[in-house]
Design a protein around this motif. Structure first.
Motif, PDB file in Angstrom:
ATOM      1  N   PHE A 164      -7.978  -7.696   6.267  1.00 31.91           N
ATOM      2  CA  PHE A 164      -6.899  -8.586   6.686  1.00 31.91           C
ATOM      3  C   PHE A 164      -7.492  -9.843   7.325  1.00 31.91           C
ATOM      4  O   PHE A 164      -8.667  -9.877   7.693  1.00 31.91           O
ATOM      5  N   ASN A 165      -6.664 -10.880   7.431  1.00 25.70           N
ATOM      6  CA  ASN A 165      -7.188 -12.152   7.955  1.00 25.70           C
ATOM      7  C   ASN A 165      -6.220 -12.809   8.929  1.00 25.70           C
ATOM      8  O   ASN A 165      -5.200 -12.231   9.321  1.00 25.70           O
ATOM      9  N   TYR A 166      -6.553 -14.027   9.298  1.00 27.95           N
ATOM     10  CA  TYR A 166      -5.875 -14.770  10.373  1.00 27.95           C
ATOM     11  C   TYR A 166      -4.690 -15.593   9.888  1.00 27.95           C
ATOM     12  O   TYR A 166      -4.090 -16.338  10.676  1.00 27.95           O
ATOM     13  N   THR A 167      -4.319 -15.494   8.620  1.00 28.83           N
ATOM     14  CA  THR A 167      -3.376 -16.437   8.030  1.00 28.83           C
ATOM     15  C   THR A 167      -1.909 -16.038   8.193  1.00 28.83           C
ATOM     16  O   THR A 167      -1.048 -16.566   7.502  1.00 28.83           O
ATOM     17  N   PHE A 168      -1.618 -15.128   9.118  1.00 22.86           N
ATOM     18  CA  PHE A 168      -0.225 -14.765   9.353  1.00 22.86           C
ATOM     19  C   PHE A 168      -0.014 -14.461  10.835  1.00 22.86           C
ATOM     20  O   PHE A 168      -0.945 -14.147  11.574  1.00 22.86           O
ATOM     21  N   PHE A 169       1.237 -14.580  11.258  1.00 25.92           N
ATOM     22  CA  PHE A 169       1.644 -14.209  12.606  1.00 25.92           C
ATOM     23  C   PHE A 169       2.294 -12.823  12.551  1.00 25.92           C
ATOM     24  O   PHE A 169       3.052 -12.513  11.641  1.00 25.92           O
ATOM     25  N   GLY A 170       2.031 -12.024  13.558  1.00 24.41           N
ATOM     26  CA  GLY A 170       2.636 -10.708  13.606  1.00 24.41           C
ATOM     27  C   GLY A 170       1.905  -9.821  14.608  1.00 24.41           C
ATOM     28  O   GLY A 170       0.937 -10.250  15.239  1.00 24.41           O
ATOM     29  N   PRO A 171       2.343  -8.573  14.789  1.00 25.24           N
ATOM     30  CA  PRO A 171       3.478  -7.969  14.083  1.00 25.24           C
ATOM     31  C   PRO A 171       4.818  -8.356  14.695  1.00 25.24           C
ATOM     32  O   PRO A 171       4.957  -8.424  15.914  1.00 25.24           O
ATOM     33  N   LEU A 172       5.775  -8.592  13.828  1.00 26.37           N
ATOM     34  CA  LEU A 172       7.138  -8.866  14.263  1.00 26.37           C
ATOM     35  C   LEU A 172       7.852  -7.562  14.585  1.00 26.37           C
ATOM     36  O   LEU A 172       8.796  -7.536  15.378  1.00 26.37           O
ATOM     37  N   TYR A 173       7.429  -6.487  13.912  1.00 22.71           N
ATOM     38  CA  TYR A 173       7.885  -5.123  14.176  1.00 22.71           C
ATOM     39  C   TYR A 173       6.641  -4.258  14.345  1.00 22.71           C
ATOM     40  O   TYR A 173       5.559  -4.611  13.849  1.00 22.71           O
ATOM     41  N   PRO A 174       6.754  -3.122  15.017  1.00 24.05           N
ATOM     42  CA  PRO A 174       5.562  -2.286  15.251  1.00 24.05           C
ATOM     43  C   PRO A 174       4.887  -1.874  13.941  1.00 24.05           C
ATOM     44  O   PRO A 174       5.550  -1.470  12.982  1.00 24.05           O
ATOM     45  N   PHE A 175       3.574  -1.950  13.917  1.00 25.43           N
ATOM     46  CA  PHE A 175       2.821  -1.532  12.737  1.00 25.43           C
ATOM     47  C   PHE A 175       2.998  -0.037  12.455  1.00 25.43           C
ATOM     48  O   PHE A 175       2.760   0.423  11.331  1.00 25.43           O
ATOM     49  N   ALA A 176       3.412   0.720  13.461  1.00 28.34           N
ATOM     50  CA  ALA A 176       3.611   2.157  13.262  1.00 28.34           C
ATOM     51  C   ALA A 176       4.624   2.429  12.154  1.00 28.34           C
ATOM     52  O   ALA A 176       4.475   3.382  11.380  1.00 28.34           O
ATOM     53  N   GLU A 177       5.651   1.579  12.068  1.00 27.62           N
ATOM     54  CA  GLU A 177       6.650   1.741  11.006  1.00 27.62           C
ATOM     55  C   GLU A 177       5.990   1.635   9.630  1.00 27.62           C
ATOM     56  O   GLU A 177       6.309   2.400   8.711  1.00 27.62           O
ATOM     57  N   MET A 178       5.101   0.684   9.502  1.00 27.43           N
ATOM     58  CA  MET A 178       4.436   0.450   8.218  1.00 27.43           C
ATOM     59  C   MET A 178       3.531   1.624   7.847  1.00 27.43           C
ATOM     60  O   MET A 178       3.586   2.134   6.713  1.00 27.43           O
ATOM     61  N   PHE A 179       2.717   2.066   8.788  1.00 24.76           N
ATOM     62  CA  PHE A 179       1.790   3.156   8.474  1.00 24.76           C
ATOM     63  C   PHE A 179       2.531   4.465   8.230  1.00 24.76           C
ATOM     64  O   PHE A 179       2.123   5.274   7.380  1.00 24.76           O
ATOM     65  N   ASP A 180       3.615   4.696   8.958  1.00 25.84           N
ATOM     66  CA  ASP A 180       4.399   5.918   8.731  1.00 25.84           C
ATOM     67  C   ASP A 180       4.894   5.982   7.293  1.00 25.84           C
ATOM     68  O   ASP A 180       4.891   7.057   6.665  1.00 25.84           O
ATOM     69  N   LYS A 181       5.312   4.857   6.758  1.00 28.08           N
ATOM     70  CA  LYS A 181       5.821   4.823   5.387  1.00 28.08           C
ATOM     71  C   LYS A 181       4.691   4.919   4.370  1.00 28.08           C
ATOM     72  O   LYS A 181       4.752   5.724   3.413  1.00 28.08           O
ATOM     73  N   MET A 182       3.639   4.114   4.549  1.00 27.37           N
ATOM     74  CA  MET A 182       2.595   4.020   3.532  1.00 27.37           C
ATOM     75  C   MET A 182       1.691   5.247   3.500  1.00 27.37           C
ATOM     76  O   MET A 182       1.157   5.599   2.434  1.00 27.37           O
ATOM     77  N   ASP A 183       1.510   5.922   4.641  1.00 24.90           N
ATOM     78  CA  ASP A 183       0.658   7.110   4.673  1.00 24.90           C
ATOM     79  C   ASP A 183       1.183   8.204   3.739  1.00 24.90           C
ATOM     80  O   ASP A 183       0.416   9.007   3.194  1.00 24.90           O
ATOM     81  N   LYS A 184       2.498   8.240   3.560  1.00 25.54           N
ATOM     82  CA  LYS A 184       3.114   9.288   2.740  1.00 25.54           C
ATOM     83  C   LYS A 184       2.999   9.007   1.246  1.00 25.54           C
ATOM     84  O   LYS A 184       3.283   9.895   0.417  1.00 25.54           O
TER      85      LYS A 184
END
Length: 618
Positions: free
Chosen positions: A98-118
């Motif tokens: 990943f890199n510096y070209t975005f602002f975030g997280p706007l929402y917790p990263f936990a939501e993202m990993f919970d979905k993608m891990d499955k």
């Protein structure tokens, strides 16, 4: 493969670049938010860092790798991968690039990993770019830009990193030598290349509903993605990208809608966005993307906290037509301090003829704008907001109406009514990073000519002056600023150049254009203030001017997208018969497709790259 729920056995490789070697708070917020999900974090820096930034990075990461600024993001990712080693990376469940070209997280990263891990995947990202055909760069190996995961965030699972296919790909590829090569030989081909080999991929954000609407939803439907899909990031370039990108895909609304949603509905600190943009990016480009134009009601006052200390100073360059300004001065309510700045002779004329609104006098020995500005700076100390208006000499060249109407533009938009003044103050209160409000640039009569290239043919002088002021902000020759043309404006006193009376002498127009950058250097932006009654006039003027120019332009250069028409004019590519030109373009595409089919791939790519270089496109 899937990831065990709750696992943090991940390695993160964060690519960073900053032309000043600094890092703003948004970077540390991003890293700290992602760090709990990473067992190991390597920060790869393309270029040098300040000692302070390096120390803060070392406090977050396991290791900081500083390298030459070469190979773009791809080169940095590869350097990090090889620095850690493919065998060691294969010990982690997944590796996140990943890199510096975005602002975030706007929402917790936990939501993202919970979905993608499955999800049973080989690699994944946050957002995707959809297929573009024909290839806009002309050198993509597939002849079009494939649908792909965007490289600002990509996660590679263990089994994928172990694969011979990936190891050969990342080892054999060379660091790109140009931006186009970086796009066409890595980011846009990575996903398809491995999908064709049977590897599985997906993105966290489901942007499928926008697929037929735009190629890049994260730029042009970002507000919807944030609100509906809980997209955890927004791209930095949403706030300063080439405005042609917006006009090709929208009426210009995407970024400001997204920003307003973030500001009003989410907990993300938008000051982190402003801190970074104002330090590094061009003020004109930011102004366009964010539409920093304020249309203020002339007869209805906004709510105000009432505690903002305000002063209005009027530089009496000429008292010859003071009666035209009297009604504007009467609009300055008694709660606002009013000063008239001028020589003894000019102020004496005012005093003899105009006594309705009480005011204070500030005498200057030299009837000169810079001298008056220095007095304005000293008078405004101790106030929150300060206005400077110029009672100008309009009898410069005939017809005098050109300059007289320009004065109307300045005064009507800044002191047009008591409500306008009140609403300017309320606008500063509502927008904490607003540093200066200026009236719209005049484009009527001889003033249209005087604007010239937007810099009034003074770019080099302005750039040099900005540099002398110690401002390391982006000052681009092709992006003239929205400056107070006549010298009238309202300013937040914290945004005033703090050199006080040590201002270096220069031409008035150079000083005024440079002021936009000195305000930016103080961490504030400049906006344009419109009295809504005047805005109706301005809209008519600009619409009429555009339509009249289009009549002539389209006849010679043919109708098309705005950017294409501008390019045709710049290249003197006259098209008397648009229908015939359309046929030529169709034939050209057919020839390209034939060549791509009959020529070996590597030869075609090299030939196409050479052609683009000859045309100056690379």
């Amino acid at each position: 493969m899937k990831i065990t729920k709750g696992s943090s056995n991940r390695c993160g490789i964060f690519l960073y670049y900053d032309r000043q070697g600094k890092a703003d708070e948004y970077v540390f917020y991003l890293l700290k938010s992602l760090r709990p999900f990473l067992k190991n974090l390597l920060i790869v820096c393309n270029g040098e860092l300040t000692d302070e930034t390096k120390k803060r990075f070392e406090g977050i990461a396991n290791e900081v790798l500083i390298r030459e600024n070469e190979g773009f993001d791809v080169g940095g990712y590869r350097a990090g991968i090889f620095h850690i080693g493919l065998d060691r990376l294969a010990e982690y469940d997944e590796t996140i690039l990943f890199n510096y070209t975005f602002f975030g997280p706007l929402y917790p990263f936990a939501e993202m990993f919970d979905k993608m891990d499955k999800m049973d995947l080989d690699f994944w990202g946050i957002t995707r770019h959809y297929k573009v055909e024909p290839d806009p760069y002309g050198v993509n190996r597939y002849g079009y830009m494939p649908e792909h995961i965007q490289s600002h965030f990509m996660s590679l699972r263990k089994d994928f990193i172990k694969s011979d296919d990936y190891r050969k790909f990342i080892t054999d590829m060379k660091n790109p030598q140009s931006y186009i090569e970086s796009i066409c030989e890595y980011e846009t081909i990575f996903t398809k290349y491995f999908e064709d080999k049977g590897y599985r991929w997906d993105t966290y954000v489901d942007s499928s509903e926008y697929k037929e609407y735009c190629y890049c939803p994260i730029m042009f439907y970002i507000k919807d993605m944030i609100e509906k899909q809980r997209c955890p990031i927004i791209k930095r370039r949403s706030f300063f990208t080439d405005y042609n990108d917006f006009l090709l895909n929208s009426c210009g609304e995407p970024s400001v809608l997204a920003y307003d949603y973030i500001k009003n509905n989410l907990s993300y600190d938008t000051d982190m966005i402003w801190d970074n943009l104002l330090r590094l990016e061009n003020m004109t480009e930011i102004s366009r993307a964010m539409h920093l134009n304020y249309m203020l009601p002339s007869s209805e006052a906004y709510e105000s906290d009432g505690d903002t200390k305000t002063i209005v100073c009027v530089y009496v360059e000429s008292s010859g037509h003071y009666e035209r300004y009297a009604r504007y001065l009467d609009n300055v309510c008694d709660d606002i301090e009013l000063y008239l700045i001028g020589t003894d002779d000019e102020l004496e004329t005012i005093q003899k003829n105009y006594i309705k609104r009480s005011y204070n006098k500030a005498v200057i020995k030299e009837n000169d704008y810079i001298t008056a500005y220095e007095k304005f700076v000293s008078l405004s100390a101790g106030y929150d907001i300060a206005g400077m208006l110029v009672m100008a000499d309009v009898e410069i060249e005939k017809p005098y109406s050109n300059y007289d109407s320009w004065q109307y533009t300045d005064w009507e938009n800044l002191l047009g009514t008591e409500c306008i003044i009140s609403n300017i103050i309320a606008t500063f209160e509502e927008n904490g990073r607003l540093g200066m409000l200026v009236p719209p640039t005049p484009y009527h009569g001889i003033l249209f000519e005087k604007q010239a290239d937007g810099w009034q043919n003074s770019y080099e002088e302005v750039a040099e002056y900005v540099k002398k002021c110690g401002c390391d902000v982006s000052c681009k020759a092709n992006e003239p600023p929205a400056a107070p043309f006549g010298g009238s404006f309202f300013i937040r006193t914290n945004a005033v150049d703090n050199r006080g009376n040590n201002i270096e002498r220069t031409k008035k127009n150079v000083f005024l254009m440079a002021q936009v950058y000195t305000v930016q250097n103080r961490g504030y932006y400049t906006g344009i203030c419109y009295n809504n009654d005047y805005a109706a006039i301005e809209t008519t003027n600009l619409d009429y001017m555009m339509r009249e120019l289009n009549k002539v332009v389209f006849e010679k250069y043919g109708p098309s997208y705005h950017k294409i028409v501008v390019d045709r004019i710049e290249n003197d590519q006259i098209i008397r018969n648009p229908v015939l030109e359309g046929r030529k373009q169709k034939i050209k595409r057919i020839i390209i497709n034939v060549l791509r089919r009959i020529m070996p791939e590597k030869i075609y790519i090299k030939a196409r790259a050479r052609y683009m270089k000859m045309r100056g496109w690379e």
